[in-house]
Design a protein around this motif. Structure first.
Motif, mmCIF file in Angstrom:
data_model
loop_
_atom_site.group_PDB
_atom_site.id
_atom_site.type_symbol
_atom_site.label_atom_id
_atom_site.label_comp_id
_atom_site.label_asym_id
_atom_site.label_seq_id
_atom_site.Cartn_x
_atom_site.Cartn_y
_atom_site.Cartn_z
ATOM 1 N N ARG A 109 1.496 -6.755 15.307
ATOM 2 C CA ARG A 109 1.269 -5.455 15.961
ATOM 3 C C ARG A 109 2.559 -4.638 16.047
ATOM 4 O O ARG A 109 2.535 -3.416 15.860
ATOM 5 N N MET A 110 3.668 -5.293 16.322
ATOM 6 C CA MET A 110 4.931 -4.570 16.349
ATOM 7 C C MET A 110 5.337 -4.130 14.944
ATOM 8 O O MET A 110 5.911 -3.056 14.754
ATOM 9 N N SER A 111 5.020 -4.950 13.942
ATOM 10 C CA SER A 111 5.291 -4.564 12.556
ATOM 11 C C SER A 111 4.464 -3.350 12.154
ATOM 12 O O SER A 111 4.931 -2.474 11.427
ATOM 13 N N GLU A 112 3.230 -3.312 12.636
ATOM 14 C CA GLU A 112 2.352 -2.187 12.323
ATOM 15 C C GLU A 112 2.931 -0.885 12.864
ATOM 16 O O GLU A 112 2.855 0.163 12.202
ATOM 17 N N GLU A 113 3.543 -0.936 14.043
ATOM 18 C CA GLU A 113 4.179 0.255 14.598
ATOM 19 C C GLU A 113 5.328 0.734 13.709
ATOM 20 O O GLU A 113 5.493 1.935 13.472
ATOM 21 N N THR A 114 6.098 -0.219 13.210
ATOM 22 C CA THR A 114 7.188 0.146 12.317
ATOM 23 C C THR A 114 6.656 0.721 11.014
ATOM 24 O O THR A 114 7.184 1.713 10.488
ATOM 25 N N ALA A 115 5.619 0.090 10.477
ATOM 26 C CA ALA A 115 5.030 0.584 9.230
ATOM 27 C C ALA A 115 4.610 2.036 9.359
ATOM 28 O O ALA A 115 4.805 2.849 8.443
ATOM 29 N N ALA A 116 4.043 2.390 10.506
ATOM 30 C CA ALA A 116 3.574 3.756 10.719
ATOM 31 C C ALA A 116 4.725 4.757 10.798
ATOM 32 O O ALA A 116 4.519 5.960 10.613
ATOM 33 N N SER A 117 5.930 4.272 11.058
ATOM 34 C CA SER A 117 7.079 5.176 11.203
ATOM 35 C C SER A 117 7.839 5.384 9.898
ATOM 36 O O SER A 117 8.784 6.178 9.860
ATOM 37 N N ILE A 118 7.449 4.688 8.828
ATOM 38 C CA ILE A 118 8.107 4.833 7.528
ATOM 39 C C ILE A 118 7.181 5.630 6.615
ATOM 40 O O ILE A 118 6.123 5.148 6.203
ATOM 41 N N LYS A 119 7.558 6.849 6.309
ATOM 42 C CA LYS A 119 6.691 7.720 5.529
ATOM 43 C C LYS A 119 6.352 7.088 4.178
ATOM 44 O O LYS A 119 7.216 6.605 3.458
ATOM 45 N N GLY A 120 5.061 7.123 3.855
ATOM 46 C CA GLY A 120 4.601 6.673 2.555
ATOM 47 C C GLY A 120 4.428 5.178 2.417
ATOM 48 O O GLY A 120 3.960 4.707 1.368
ATOM 49 N N LEU A 121 4.798 4.391 3.435
ATOM 50 C CA LEU A 121 4.677 2.940 3.321
ATOM 51 C C LEU A 121 3.217 2.535 3.210
ATOM 52 O O LEU A 121 2.371 2.975 3.982
ATOM 53 N N LYS A 122 2.937 1.671 2.240
ATOM 54 C CA LYS A 122 1.595 1.132 2.068
ATOM 55 C C LYS A 122 1.573 -0.280 2.632
ATOM 56 O O LYS A 122 2.382 -1.129 2.235
ATOM 57 N N LEU A 123 0.635 -0.526 3.550
ATOM 58 C CA LEU A 123 0.603 -1.788 4.289
ATOM 59 C C LEU A 123 -0.607 -2.615 3.891
ATOM 60 O O LEU A 123 -1.739 -2.127 3.914
ATOM 61 N N TRP A 124 -0.355 -3.846 3.555
ATOM 62 C CA TRP A 124 -1.407 -4.828 3.270
ATOM 63 C C TRP A 124 -1.392 -5.847 4.405
ATOM 64 O O TRP A 124 -0.383 -6.498 4.648
ATOM 65 N N VAL A 125 -2.499 -5.959 5.114
ATOM 66 C CA VAL A 125 -2.620 -6.894 6.230
ATOM 67 C C VAL A 125 -3.632 -7.969 5.861
ATOM 68 O O VAL A 125 -4.729 -7.660 5.383
ATOM 69 N N THR A 126 -3.265 -9.222 6.090
ATOM 70 C CA THR A 126 -4.166 -10.309 5.724
ATOM 71 C C THR A 126 -3.960 -11.503 6.644
ATOM 72 O O THR A 126 -2.872 -11.701 7.187
ATOM 73 N N ASN A 127 -5.019 -12.300 6.799
ATOM 74 C CA ASN A 127 -4.901 -13.596 7.461
ATOM 75 C C ASN A 127 -5.102 -14.729 6.458
ATOM 76 O O ASN A 127 -5.328 -15.873 6.850
ATOM 77 N N GLU A 128 -5.002 -14.411 5.174
ATOM 78 C CA GLU A 128 -5.133 -15.431 4.132
ATOM 79 C C GLU A 128 -3.930 -16.371 4.100
ATOM 80 O O GLU A 128 -4.040 -17.512 3.645
#
Length: 473
Positions: free
Chosen positions: A427-446
């Motif tokens: 969740r804290m990483s997701e906040e950082t991801a949202a603050s970096i313009k253009g970052l594409k985020l892949w989230v998985t529990n695999e």
């Protein structure tokens, strides 16, 4: 007090050429051509004339990997290892993510300063740096900002300006992702694309994110313990028995071969390696299974294996810089954040191993934290307790992240976050991801935190495709 210097840090004469590149030998391993490189760089990239480290240098080592076709027209990709304080992998063949990367890049495996063959900091040579305060000042030069400035100096020497604009790519794993985010903040002009796995740093706007990060990770450790005991319910009683055995020993623990004292609290740190990576539950279970001999004593095989699970003696930077990697700017002292979190009302009872064992509750293993008691229980760390205290109280640190630069980022970035990551809170990483313009985020529990090691080809290929399809407004 006279200034202490190790042989790795030489004072340059006026006019000396620094930075400097010395190509080394080349050799082959299955599926790879390996070239060695040594770079002479400033110890302190921001040293002021006449200051303590002015003119001192450090040697930084890297291995360049290419496929046997030796395609030297491909762009460079530098790999930043997790840690802090661990050297780059030593490749024995073209496997894991390296196999995928070689089809698109020439790979540079960088031993970050202080590790591997890059002027490694050891429990022996650190003592030569003088007082605890002098040691702490020296260690402050081994954080992400210094690593990034090393990378920039190396890039300018290694990457031809006529190829890809002189830029290179970065792959950052775990702490390597923290470094990659610092790179995007301090020197984005050197980057063609950035990939991160389990390494989006938390709280990049905070002076010190350690208390917030550790609170989240203690909660994740409790969840991981629950899953572990669900998988191996019989280990509840085994662990309770081990804790009661350790607590009953004279001195409160069992002596280990290397001089450490295996106390219940140190025993709990098995969770650092035993709860968060692929196959770690099984490895932890088999380790616990080996604790007792037929007479109820600790076996030598367990004692030896316990010491091999940790790297406090071989990679002391990991312990000493574990909280400082979260600090930046003024009023940013960590003040033993992990201890404050563990001792808080929310967690103190849950992580009291002896009370849990005596009350019939499952004993909770801890996660990726460095606690102050470890400088008492771990033999290799004991001489550096005062140094660790100085680092914990240090209130002024160099800046690691520039939110405004990240908000206007133009470098293609793709990051993988593990939903159940024990080491870097999603969740804290997701906040950082949202603050970096253009970052594409892949989230998985695999995968767990070791995904790049467990399924590197798939992960690298997907992240590279995400980055290269990036679209900016």
């Amino acid at each position: 007090m006279a200034e202490h210097r190790s042989p790795s840090h030489k004072r340059q004469r006026t006019g000396s050429e620094v930075p400097r590149h010395e190509p080394g030998k080349s050799f082959n391993v299955p599926g790879l051509v390996v070239r060695e490189h040594t770079f002479t760089l400033p110890l302190d990239h921001n040293a002021q004339p006449g200051s303590r480290y002015d003119g001192q240098t450090i040697q930084v080592f890297a291995r360049e990997l290419m496929s046997p076709t030796r395609n030297e027209n491909l762009p460079f990709l530098v790999y930043l290892q997790g840690g802090p304080g661990f050297e780059a992998p030593r490749p024995t063949d073209a496997s894991m993510w390296i196999k995928a990367a070689l089809s698109s890049h020439r790979v540079v495996l960088l031993d970050q300063r202080g590790t591997g063959r890059s002027a490694p900091i050891t429990t022996t040579n650190l003592a030569a740096r003088g007082s605890p305060e002098e040691q702490a000042d020296y260690l402050a030069l081994f954080r992400a900002d210094s690593i990034v400035l090393d990378c920039e100096a190396i890039r300018k020497m290694l990457v031809p300006a006529v190829s890809f604009g002189g830029k290179w790519a970065v792959l950052g794993q775990s702490f390597g992702g923290f470094c990659a985010t610092t790179y995007l903040s301090l020197a984005p002009e050197g980057l063609m694309e950035v990939l991160m796995t389990g390494g989006l740093p938390p709280g990049i706007r905070l002076p010190c994110a350690a208390p917030t990060a550790y609170a989240a990770l203690h909660r994740r450790a409790l969840a991981a313990n629950a899953k572990y005991y669900e998988r191996f319910p019989g280990d509840v009683e085994v662990v309770q028995r081990i804790v009661r055995h350790l607590a009953a020993q004279p001195g409160g623990g069992e002596a280990l071969p290397g001089g450490s004292l295996l106390t219940p609290r140190l025993f709990q740190t098995l969770g650092l390696s035993g709860l968060g990576t692929g196959g770690s539950f099984e490895r932890l279970h088999y380790l616990l299974d080996s604790f007792f001999d037929g007479e109820g004593n600790m076996t030598p095989s367990f004692a030896k294996a316990f010491e091999s699970w940790h790297s406090w003696d071989t990679n002391p930077l990991y312990a000493l810089l574990h909280e400082p990697i979260y600090c930046q700017g003024n009023d940013s002292a960590s003040r033993w954040a992990a201890d404050r979190v563990r001792d808080s009302e929310e967690f103190s009872a849950a992580f009291d191993a002896v009370a849990a064992a005596n009350e019939g509750r499952p004993v909770m293993f801890t996660g990726e934290c460095v606690y102050r008691f470890m400088y008492d229980d771990v033999a290799a760390l004991r001489p550096y307790k005062a140094t660790a205290d100085v680092l914990a109280e240090r209130s002024s640190w160099s800046m690691l992240y520039e939110p405004l630069v990240l908000a206007f980022n133009r470098v293609p970035v793709a990051a993988l976050s593990y939903f159940e990551d024990l080491y870097v809170d999603y969740r804290m990483s997701e906040e950082t991801a949202a603050s970096i313009k253009g970052l594409k985020l892949w989230v998985t529990n695999e995968y767990r935190h070791s995904g790049i090691r467990d399924d590197g080809v798939r992960i690298f290929d997907r992240l590279l495709g995400m980055a290269r399809n990036a679209v900016f407004d």
